[in-house]
Scaffold this motif. Structure first.
Motif, PDB file in Angstrom:
ATOM      1  N   LYS A 129      40.015  44.800  45.855  1.00  0.00           N
ATOM      2  CA  LYS A 129      38.835  43.956  45.712  1.00  0.00           C
ATOM      3  C   LYS A 129      39.194  42.585  45.139  1.00  0.00           C
ATOM      4  CE  LYS A 129      35.480  47.695  45.433  1.00  0.00           C
ATOM      5  NZ  LYS A 129      34.349  48.288  44.689  1.00  0.00           N
ATOM      6  N   ILE A 130      38.354  41.607  45.484  1.00  0.00           N
ATOM      7  CA  ILE A 130      38.455  40.253  44.938  1.00  0.00           C
ATOM      8  C   ILE A 130      37.179  39.987  44.156  1.00  0.00           C
ATOM      9  CG2 ILE A 130      38.819  37.815  45.428  1.00  0.00           C
ATOM     10  CD1 ILE A 130      39.948  38.592  48.150  1.00  0.00           C
ATOM     11  N   GLU A 157      32.854  45.262  51.366  1.00  0.00           N
ATOM     12  CA  GLU A 157      33.407  46.236  50.431  1.00  0.00           C
ATOM     13  C   GLU A 157      34.465  45.624  49.527  1.00  0.00           C
ATOM     14  OE1 GLU A 157      34.941  49.383  52.793  1.00  0.00           O
ATOM     15  OE2 GLU A 157      32.972  50.009  53.571  1.00  0.00           O
ATOM     16  N   ALA A 158      35.149  44.598  50.009  1.00  0.00           N
ATOM     17  CA  ALA A 158      36.274  44.040  49.258  1.00  0.00           C
ATOM     18  C   ALA A 158      35.850  42.954  48.275  1.00  0.00           C
ATOM     19  CB  ALA A 158      37.315  43.473  50.225  1.00  0.00           C
ATOM     20  N   ILE A 159      34.745  42.280  48.532  1.00  0.00           N
ATOM     21  CA  ILE A 159      34.320  41.172  47.667  1.00  0.00           C
ATOM     22  C   ILE A 159      33.338  41.702  46.624  1.00  0.00           C
ATOM     23  CG2 ILE A 159      33.316  38.878  47.543  1.00  0.00           C
ATOM     24  CD1 ILE A 159      35.932  39.100  49.178  1.00  0.00           C
ATOM     25  N   LEU A 160      33.696  41.563  45.367  1.00  0.00           N
ATOM     26  CA  LEU A 160      32.853  41.986  44.253  1.00  0.00           C
ATOM     27  C   LEU A 160      32.273  40.727  43.601  1.00  0.00           C
ATOM     28  CD1 LEU A 160      31.859  44.282  42.385  1.00  0.00           C
ATOM     29  CD2 LEU A 160      34.003  44.030  41.103  1.00  0.00           C
ATOM     30  N   GLU A 161      30.958  40.555  43.707  1.00  0.00           N
ATOM     31  CA  GLU A 161      30.315  39.334  43.237  1.00  0.00           C
ATOM     32  C   GLU A 161      29.676  39.529  41.868  1.00  0.00           C
ATOM     33  OE1 GLU A 161      27.524  37.584  45.884  1.00  0.00           O
ATOM     34  OE2 GLU A 161      29.063  36.878  47.275  1.00  0.00           O
ATOM     35  N   LEU A 162      29.887  38.539  41.001  1.00  0.00           N
ATOM     36  CA  LEU A 162      29.243  38.504  39.698  1.00  0.00           C
ATOM     37  C   LEU A 162      27.889  37.821  39.834  1.00  0.00           C
ATOM     38  CD1 LEU A 162      32.407  37.274  37.811  1.00  0.00           C
ATOM     39  CD2 LEU A 162      31.312  39.491  37.384  1.00  0.00           C
ATOM     40  N   ALA A 188      42.218  43.497  42.912  1.00  0.00           N
ATOM     41  CA  ALA A 188      43.553  42.942  43.138  1.00  0.00           C
ATOM     42  C   ALA A 188      43.637  41.502  42.651  1.00  0.00           C
ATOM     43  CB  ALA A 188      43.914  43.010  44.624  1.00  0.00           C
ATOM     44  N   LEU A 189      42.522  40.770  42.777  1.00  0.00           N
ATOM     45  CA  LEU A 189      42.532  39.342  42.436  1.00  0.00           C
ATOM     46  C   LEU A 189      41.192  38.940  41.829  1.00  0.00           C
ATOM     47  CD1 LEU A 189      43.792  36.465  42.595  1.00  0.00           C
ATOM     48  CD2 LEU A 189      42.795  36.281  44.886  1.00  0.00           C
ATOM     49  N   VAL A 190      41.248  38.246  40.709  1.00  0.00           N
ATOM     50  CA  VAL A 190      40.086  37.553  40.154  1.00  0.00           C
ATOM     51  C   VAL A 190      40.180  36.103  40.611  1.00  0.00           C
ATOM     52  CG1 VAL A 190      38.906  36.813  38.056  1.00  0.00           C
ATOM     53  CG2 VAL A 190      39.973  39.083  38.166  1.00  0.00           C
ATOM     54  N   MET A 191      39.162  35.631  41.325  1.00  0.00           N
ATOM     55  CA  MET A 191      39.189  34.276  41.891  1.00  0.00           C
ATOM     56  C   MET A 191      37.867  33.592  41.565  1.00  0.00           C
ATOM     57  SD  MET A 191      40.838  32.007  43.534  1.00  0.00           S
ATOM     58  CE  MET A 191      39.950  30.545  43.016  1.00  0.00           C
ATOM     59  N   LEU A 192      37.877  32.794  40.499  1.00  0.00           N
ATOM     60  CA  LEU A 192      36.657  32.136  40.037  1.00  0.00           C
ATOM     61  C   LEU A 192      36.825  30.624  40.032  1.00  0.00           C
ATOM     62  CD1 LEU A 192      35.819  34.322  36.891  1.00  0.00           C
ATOM     63  CD2 LEU A 192      34.875  34.561  39.189  1.00  0.00           C
ATOM     64  N   GLY A 193      35.712  29.912  40.117  1.00  0.00           N
ATOM     65  CA  GLY A 193      35.734  28.490  39.844  1.00  0.00           C
ATOM     66  C   GLY A 193      35.810  28.293  38.339  1.00  0.00           C
ATOM     67  N   SER A 194      36.487  27.258  37.895  1.00  0.00           N
ATOM     68  CA  SER A 194      36.479  26.998  36.449  1.00  0.00           C
ATOM     69  C   SER A 194      35.125  26.459  36.019  1.00  0.00           C
ATOM     70  CB  SER A 194      37.581  26.010  36.074  1.00  0.00           C
ATOM     71  OG  SER A 194      37.381  24.763  36.730  1.00  0.00           O
ATOM     72  N   VAL A 195      34.482  25.689  36.905  1.00  0.00           N
ATOM     73  CA  VAL A 195      33.115  25.206  36.716  1.00  0.00           C
ATOM     74  C   VAL A 195      32.364  25.468  38.009  1.00  0.00           C
ATOM     75  CG1 VAL A 195      31.637  23.205  36.263  1.00  0.00           C
ATOM     76  CG2 VAL A 195      33.856  23.390  35.116  1.00  0.00           C
TER      77      VAL A 195
END
Length: 425
Positions: A129-130, A157-162, A188-195
Motif C-alpha cells: 500500500k501507498i 486497494e493499494a492506495i490508502l488515503e488519509l 510500502a511507501l508513505v507519500m505525502l505533500g509537505s504542505v
C-alpha cells in the motif's frame, strides 16, 4: 511581533515594512503592472513566483556563450555547462536542510516523483500500500495510482488515503500516526505533500518519518509547496526521499527545473532499483562511453540527461536571493505576514470569510486558504480588477500567499481592505 501587537491601520503596515530587514529583496523582482501602471499586489507565489531581475542577465550570458563558443561552451564558457548544475547544488541543499550530496536539480516534479517511486516503492504480497493524504494534488494522485497499476495492483486497494475527521478541513497529526500504527505493516511507501496545496496545511515531517520508519515503510515527501516556503531539515528528519518543483516559491520560471533529495544512507546503495541514464554515471568515466552503468554516489546518481542550461540560469538568479536572505529569516517574516493577514481577516464582518488553513503557524506555510460567503470566482475577479492577484481552486477556495521574499505588510493590508469593500455586496 506577536498577534497582540498588530494594528488594523495602514500606518502600522507601513511601519512594519520600514522595520523589515528583508524589505530590499522586493526590489530584486519584476512585478506585473496593474491597469493604473502601479505594481500589482501579488499573492500567487504559491502558483508561480515572480521573475528575479537577474534572471534575464544570467540567461543572456549563456545565450552569448552559446553564440561565441558553440559546443565548446561545455568547457570554455563563463560557467562551463558540463558542471553548470553544480552551481546550484549547495544552495538547493541549504534550502531544504540537506547535505550537498543528497540533492540534485533535474527534470520536473512528477518525473522526479516517478523516478523516486521506481526506487522506493517496492511492493510485496503483504506490503503493497501507498499512504497518501486525501485531496493531494492531482498529479501526485495520478502518479501513485499509476505506479500501483504498473506493479499489478488495483489502486482502490493499494492506495490508502488519509481523511480529516467529519466536520474538519485538515488532518490531525495524531490521526496520521494512528493510521501508521494500525496499517503500517501493509504500507510500502508513505507519500505525502509537505504542505497540502489546497488547505495550506504543513505536515509534521519528523514525526511522520519516525513512525513510518519504525513500521518498516519507505517515506517520501512532495515539497512543491514546502521548498522555499518552510524551514526544512530533510537530512536530520530522515525521509528516504523528497521531490519539489521550482516555479512556485523558488521563482525559477514557468516549467522550471525541479529538485530531488535522497538521504545519504542510500548514497552508495548500487543495488537500489532505478532507471538509469548517462548523466547519472560516474563523472570520472562518463565520457569513456562504457556499456555498464556506474552510478554517482548520492542524488546525482538518479540523473538521466544533461540539464537545460537556460532554465538553470534563471533558477540560479533566484537561489542567490534565497541564499542572501536565509530561510530562517524568511520563515520568521512569513509567520508575521500570515499572522497579520489572519488578524485583519478576523476584523471582517462575521460569516464573510472562513480560514481553512490551520491557525497554528507551525502547521502552515505562507498560504492562507479562504472560503467566502457567496461566489468565490466573482470575488477573485473583483480582486483582480483592484490590482490584487490570488488564485482560485474549486469549488469555493481562494488561496492568498504573501511570499516573504517580495511581499509586504502593505500588500496584506491592501488585500484585506479590498475584501472589506465587497463584504456586503
Amino acid at each position: 511581533m506577536t498577534t497582540h501587537s498588530f494594528e488594523d491601520t495602514e500606518d502600522f503596515a507601513r511601519r512594519a515594512d520600514e522595520a523589515d530587514a528583508l524589505r530590499s529583496f522586493r526590489d530584486a523582482f519584476h512585478f506585473p503592472p496593474g491597469t493604473d501602471g502601479k505594481p500589482l499586489v501579488y499573492l500567487a507565489g504559491n502558483s508561480l513566483g515572480l521573475q528575479p531581475k537577474n534572471a534575464a542577465r544570467y540567461v543572456q550570458e549563456e545565450l552569448e556563450d552559446w553564440a561565441r563558443f558553440g559546443v565548446e561552451g561545455h568547457h570554455h564558457g563563463r560557467h562551463p555547462w558540463l558542471h553548470y548544475h553544480e552551481l546550484v547544488t549547495e544552495q538547493a541543499a541549504r534550502l531544504v536542510g540537506a547535505k550537498p550530496q543528497e540533492v540534485v536539480v533535474m527534470n520536473t516534479l512528477t518525473v522526479n516523483l516517478h523516478l523516486m517511486m521506481v526506487s522506493f516503492y517496492r511492493p510485496t504480497k503483504t506490503r503493497f500500500k501507498i499512504l497518501v493524504e486525501g485531496g493531494a494534488f492531482p498529479s501526485d494522485q495520478y502518479a501513485v495510482a499509476s505506479q500501483a497499476r504498473f506493479h499489478g495492483y488495483d489502486p482502490r486497494e493499494a492506495i490508502l488515503e488519509l481523511k480529516p475527521r467529519p466536520g474538519e478541513e485538515t488532518l490531525r497529526t495524531e490521526d496520521i500516526l494512528a493510521t501508521l500504527d494500525q496499517h503500517g505493516h501493509e504500507v510500502a511507501l508513505v507519500m505525502l505533500g509537505s504542505v497540502n496545496y489546497l488547505t495550506g496545511q504543513a505536515f509534521d515531517i519528523p514525526a511522520i518519518t519516525k513512525t513510518a520508519h519504525a513500521k518498516g515503510c519507505f517515506v517520501g515527501f512532495d515539497l512543491a509547496h514546502g521548498a522555499g516556503n518552510l524551514k526544512l531539515a530533510l537530512h536530520d528528519d530522515g525521509p528516504d526521499f523528497a521531490v519539489w518543483c521550482s516555479y512556485k516559491y523558488l521563482n525559477g520560471g514557468p516549467g522550471a527545473l525541479a529538485g530531488v533529495f535522497v538521504h545519504e544512507r542510500h548514497a552508495r546503495s548500487k543495488d537500489i532499483p532505478r532507471f538509469e541514464g548517462w548523466w547519472g554515471h560516474d563523472k570520472a568515466t562518463r565520457f569513456q562511453m562504457g556499456p555498464t552503468f556506474d552510478p554517482l554516489p548520492g542524488a546525482e546518481g538518479w540523473q538521466l540527461s544533461n540539464p537545460p542550461i537556460l532554465q538553470l540560469a534563471a533558477l540560479r538568479a533566484s537561489f542567490e536571493l534565497f541564499d542572501q536572505a536565509g530561510m530562517e529569516a524568511l520563515r520568521a517574516k512569513s509567520e508575521k505576514l500570515t499572522g497579520y493577514l489572519e488578524f485583519l481577516l478576523e476584523k471582517l464582518p462575521p460569516g464573510f470569510v472562513r480560514i481553512i488553513t490551520p491557525r497554528d503557524v507551525k502547521q502552515r506555510g505562507a498560504q492562507l486558504s479562504l472560503r467566502f460567503k457567496g461566489e468565490a470566482q466573482g470575488m477573485l475577479k473583483r480582486l483582480s480588477d483592484a490590482g490584487i492577484i490570488c488564485d482560485f481552486r474549486k469549488p469555493d477556495i481562494i488561496r492568498a500567499a504573501p511570499a516573504p521574499l517580495y511581499c509586504s505588510f502593505t500588500d496584506v493590508y491592501r488585500f484585506v481592505r479590498t475584501l472589506e469593500a465587497h463584504a456586503r455586496d
